[in-house]
Design an enzyme around this catalytic site. Structure first.
Site, short mmCIF file in Angstrom:
data_model
loop_
_atom_site.label_atom_id
_atom_site.label_comp_id
_atom_site.label_asym_id
_atom_site.label_seq_id
_atom_site.Cartn_x
_atom_site.Cartn_y
_atom_site.Cartn_z
N CYS A 136 -9.69 -14.84 -3.84
CA CYS A 136 -9.53 -16.26 -3.53
C CYS A 136 -8.50 -16.43 -2.41
O CYS A 136 -7.41 -16.99 -2.61
CB CYS A 136 -9.11 -17.01 -4.79
SG CYS A 136 -9.19 -18.80 -4.61
N ARG B 153 -0.26 10.12 6.64
CA ARG B 153 -1.54 9.56 7.08
C ARG B 153 -2.37 10.61 7.81
O ARG B 153 -3.59 10.69 7.63
CB ARG B 153 -1.26 8.38 8.01
CG ARG B 153 -2.49 7.64 8.51
CD ARG B 153 -2.18 6.82 9.75
NE ARG B 153 -0.96 6.06 9.64
CZ ARG B 153 -0.89 4.79 9.25
NH1 ARG B 153 -1.98 4.14 8.94
NH2 ARG B 153 0.29 4.17 9.18
N PRO C 257 4.15 14.73 8.01
CA PRO C 257 2.87 14.04 8.16
C PRO C 257 2.35 13.52 6.83
O PRO C 257 2.44 14.20 5.81
CB PRO C 257 1.95 15.12 8.74
CG PRO C 257 2.54 16.40 8.25
CD PRO C 257 4.02 16.19 8.18
#
Length: 427
Positions: free
Chosen positions: A357, A289, A287
């Site tokens: 941008c 995340r 594991p």
């Protein structure tokens, strides 16, 4: 862990006032909650490691890695998996136990392999035959024996974003179970002088809410274990089942408890091994995340507010793609709160725009919020995984600081980059 202070109507995280954190450290700011990480590690111990014999858990460090994180994982008794020389070097500098490291990667460089072998990394997950030969030659040069797993592509299609689906037949990862490739690989590994094949590894994908792909992959891998025993005499001692357990990001997400995945994995392995008359191997989960995703938030300061009548209101913040590329990359969505206006009614809809941008630099479309003003602080939840680790200097923007909070105390973990940092390698 998450709370509203009724006196200030501020958003509190890990016992800390997020507005005070923003004042103290500036924004954008990554904030990680050590309590949450500890709780997830405890859950792994209680519901997997202590529940089943012959099991291991390693943290998938690509989700979030600092030297401090290495220390936390070591303290919690887990291993670490790394996928690059940089991640491995971080673990080395943190004095993490080398025998508890698993080294992944579909195209490890010669330098990375040499670092891993020289430092006695516990397991190297071999992705292909080219790497197998290269690894053996490096091991010979250093006079070492290297224990490996083969990464297998089980041919299982998980229902997740295509960029984080890894178990299907057409994947850049692993050895496919088509033709005789895996037979040749196992025989080759058994013949090589400095290689010790321990077993197999698979990973079916990330951010999953259903365990069906894990179950299918386990069945395929146990059959492979049986085939390899019959065809080559190889007895599988380890089976690494990867991770991919989903977390909560936004309304509609329904994450499952760890046991939903691990119980299904273990029960399937036990049943299938019994059917084939095989010894149950050491079972590993990875594991990443799941441990750190919900343990993190990102704080931003509102700047320009641009209303286009009858179209949209854009709210600019001081971050964007460089500190969180996931909305642009995956279409990822997050729950967001206005950290200094937690008591106010949400009476307008806005779009949160990053400062880069790029027209695609949008952190969140159509967010319901109280009336916003420049200087307000936004907190994006569940940013603990794949935000700091995927951050960049696009548009020459310095990376944010990282702060660890725990029981109302805050500690700087990674300092904010400066403009001078951006130029330090330029000639």
């Amino acid at each position: 862990m998450n709370a509203i202070n009724k006196m200030t109507n501020h958003f509190y995280f890990g016992g800390c006032d997020t507005i005070e954190l923003a004042k103290k450290y500036g924004t954008p700011l990554y904030v990680m909650n050590e309590e949450h990480i500890n709780e997830r590690c405890q859950e792994i111990r209680d519901d997997f490691l202590n529940k089943y014999e012959n099991t291991k858990a390693v943290y998938a460090s690509k989700a979030f890695l600092t030297m401090k994180m290495c220390k936390i994982i070591e303290r919690e008794g887990l291993g670490i998996d790394v996928v690059s020389g940089g991640e491995l070097y971080t673990a080395i500098k943190a004095d993490f136990p080398m025998e508890k490291i698993i080294f992944h990667g579909n195209n490890k460089t010669l330098d990375e392999i040499e670092i891993a072998v020289k430092n006695n990394v516990g397991r190297i997950v071999v992705d292909n035959l080219y790497e197998l030969e290269l690894l053996n030659s490096v091991a010979q040069a250093f006079g070492k024996n290297v224990e490996i797993l083969f990464r297998i592509t089980p041919g299982v299609d998980s229902h997740t974003h295509k960029y984080i689906s890894t178990g299907q037949v057409d994947s850049k990862f692993g050895i496919p179970l088509k033709g005789d490739i895996i037979n040749e690989a196992v025989k080759k590994a058994m013949d090589l002088s400095n290689i010790m094949l321990m077993g197999f590894h698979f990973h079916v994908g990330s951010q999953l809410f259903d365990h069906s792909s894990h179950i299918k992959a386990v069945k395929i891998l146990v059959k492979l274990m049986d085939d390899m025993k019959k065809k080559t005499g190889f007895v599988t001692r380890e089976l690494n089942t990867g991770g991919g357990f989903g977390i909560y990001y936004k309304k509609g997400d329904e994450p499952k408890p760890l046991t939903y995945f691990t119980d299904a994995i273990m029960e399937t392995i036990i049943d299938e091994c019994k059917t084939y008359g095989l010894l149950i191997p050491l079972v590993i989960i990875e594991p990443g995340r799941w441990i750190v995703g919900e343990a993190g938030i990102t704080l931003y300061t509102v700047g320009a507010i641009k209303e286009i009548p009858d179209v949209r209101t854009y709210v600019g913040v001081d971050g964007g793609i460089p500190d969180n590329p996931r909305p642009a990359l995956y279409g990822a969505k997050y729950d967001v709160v206005v950290a200094n206006k937690m008591d106010q009614e949400k009476d307008e809809v806005v779009t949160i725009a990053g400062k880069c941008c790029e027209s695609g630099d949008i952190l969140r479309y159509d967010l319901e919020v109280p009336k916003l003003h420049s200087g307000d602080i936004l907190a994006f939840k569940s940013t603990g995984a794949y935000n700091y680790s995927m951050s960049s200097n696009y548009n020459k923007i310095p990376r944010p600081a990282v702060v660890m909070v725990c029981n109302g105390e805050d500690q700087l973990m990674v300092r904010r980059e400066t403009y001078e940092d951006l130029l330090k390698n330029e000639l």
